[in-house]
Design an enzyme around this catalytic site. Structure first.
Site, mmCIF file in Angstrom:
data_model
loop_
_atom_site.group_PDB
_atom_site.id
_atom_site.type_symbol
_atom_site.label_atom_id
_atom_site.label_comp_id
_atom_site.label_asym_id
_atom_site.label_seq_id
_atom_site.Cartn_x
_atom_site.Cartn_y
_atom_site.Cartn_z
ATOM 1 C CE1 TYR A 205 -2.979 -3.153 0.324
ATOM 2 C CE2 TYR A 205 -4.385 -1.247 -0.002
ATOM 3 C CZ TYR A 205 -4.187 -2.611 -0.045
ATOM 4 O OH TYR A 205 -5.204 -3.425 -0.479
ATOM 5 C CE LYS B 207 3.016 -16.036 -6.094
ATOM 6 N NZ LYS B 207 2.293 -17.123 -6.779
ATOM 7 C CG ASP C 165 -0.730 -18.663 -6.596
ATOM 8 O OD1 ASP C 165 -0.319 -18.741 -5.430
ATOM 9 O OD2 ASP C 165 -0.061 -19.029 -7.570
ATOM 10 C CG ASP D 50 -8.298 -4.820 0.073
ATOM 11 O OD1 ASP D 50 -9.470 -4.886 0.478
ATOM 12 O OD2 ASP D 50 -7.878 -3.869 -0.613
ATOM 13 C CG ASP E 99 -13.736 -7.177 -1.376
ATOM 14 O OD1 ASP E 99 -13.646 -6.864 -0.173
ATOM 15 O OD2 ASP E 99 -13.987 -6.352 -2.290
#
Ligand code: NAD
Length: 353
Positions: free
Chosen positions: A130, A183, A216, A240, A244
């Site tokens: 971010y 990751k 992933d 984030d 969702d």
């Protein structure tokens, strides 16, 4: 409990109006003596004060016991020198709200393609990819030449450690299972450190079963069998996106509650954005913001050892559950009511209980 209420942009004013009615209803029923202090952010604040958020507002929020922040039209706010500050970033950074707690669960009576589940995504909230929050001043997204952009991702031991601790503490109150999402196969140093710190904190919580998933592949696992998961801890951007997805899998993004919590402050904030495509139409689902308000009450109750705040939070969750089952919801979750009518029905249900 003093709560600063900031409706925000887009569907924010509609959903916050309903959330305020719900807070007032539980305040009466559970004698919470809530003191709601209404103010503005986003486009309205930009028009009136020349900035989407102001230092005076921050001082007011710091002095309060909690904040309810409506969604921001973040994409519209491009230039901080013109007062276009992302309110979400502003409060998360200024109040050091390092853990973003995003529960997702399925509801009886709501058709669901992936089977029943009940999980919580705990997302690191103060660094990662971010660009506007991971350095002290300026931005960490740089235009190197007109054709080259570099975005900096910051990962620190301290931020990994504290978000991991929040996640383990939460897991201890649930099914004692924590999944680390990362990751580290590519981001070997940053996500390697994230995993290392999660395991280091985990040694203090031997009862919690720990596993880990590459982000992933996690997208497939969580769609295929979301009931495998209890608490999921991950870095900022992965959390984030994943949260969702889990909110939508539960029935609608409009059901996703979200609490941003630090050591001294907390902010209830819907998981979704300002949804300009449906703003002003009285069709937005208010449950995301209402469930976030319940999380804020529960946080305050735990912090101040006031059990009736936890009871009020549980009553809101139960009323939402019953409303979904009864079809007293907005149309994104199969109901026929508008935003305001959904709120009125929920208030009646809460006061009748
Ligand atoms: P969004 O989350 O606002 O909307 C995505 C989709 O979900 C839309 O189709 C929308 O109609 C639907 N949706 C969202 N909330 C809903 C609700 N309560 N009830 C029913 N349907 C709902 O994402 P977006 O459209 O990509 O972004 C819109 C704006 O919000 C952008 O400016 C973005 O930057 C901003 N944003 C802000 C936050 C925040 O304030 N925390 C979070 C995400 C996006």
């Amino acid at each position: 409990m003093k709560i600063v209420v900031l409706p925000g942009d887009g569907i924010g004013p509609e959903t916050m109006a309903v959330t305020v009615e719900v807070l007032q209803a539980v305040s009466r029923r559970f004698e919470l003596n809530l003191d709601l202090d209404h103010d503005i952010t986003g486009h309205e604040s930009l028009r009136r004060h020349g900035a989407t958020v102001t230092p005076a507002l921050l001082e007011k929020v710091k002095a309060a016991d909690g904040l309810m922040l409506g969604p921001a039209a973040t994409y519209d706010f491009k230039d901080e020198s013109k007062g276009e500050i992302n309110p979400s970033k502003f409060f998360r950074k200024a109040l050091d709200l390092f853990a973003n707690i995003r529960p997702s669960r399925t509801y009886e009576g709501l058709t669901n393609k992936v089977g029943a589940f009940d999980l919580v995504v705990v997302r690191e909230n103060t660094e990662g990819f971010y660009a506007d929050r991971n350095i002290a001043s300026g931005g960490s997204e740089m235009l190197i030449t007109p054709d080259v952009v570099v975005s900096l991702r910051r990962i620190t031991r301290e931020c990994c450690e504290r978000v991991a601790r929040s996640a383990f503490e939460l897991a201890m109150t649930r099914r004692k299972h924590l999944s680390i999402v990362h990751k580290a196969n590519v981001l070997k140093l940053g996500d390697g450190m994230f995993i290392e710190m999660c395991h280091a904190v985990g040694r203090e919580f031997p009862e919690v079963q720990v596993d880990d998933f590459i982000v992933d592949a996690m997208m497939a696992h969580v769609v295929r069998a979301p009931d495998r998961f209890d608490v999921i801890v991950t870095t900022n951007m992965f959390g984030d996106i994943l949260s969702d997805l889990t909110a939508e899998l539960s029935g609608s993004l409009g059901l996703g509650g979200s609490l941003n919590a630090g050591k001294h402050h907390a902010m209830g904030q819907a998981a979704h954005g300002s949804a300009p495509d449906i703003a002003g139409k009285d069709i937005a689902n208010p449950f995301s913001l209402i469930l976030s308000a319940a999380q804020l009450l529960a946080w305050h109750g735990t912090r101040r050892a006031l059990p009736r705040f936890g009871e009020a939070a549980r009553a809101i969750e139960l009323a939402c559950e019953q409303a979904v089952k009864a079809g007293e919801t907005t149309r994104d979750v199969g109901g026929r009511l508008g935003t305001a009518a959904t709120g009125r029905a929920l208030v009646q249900r809460l006061l009748a209980a």
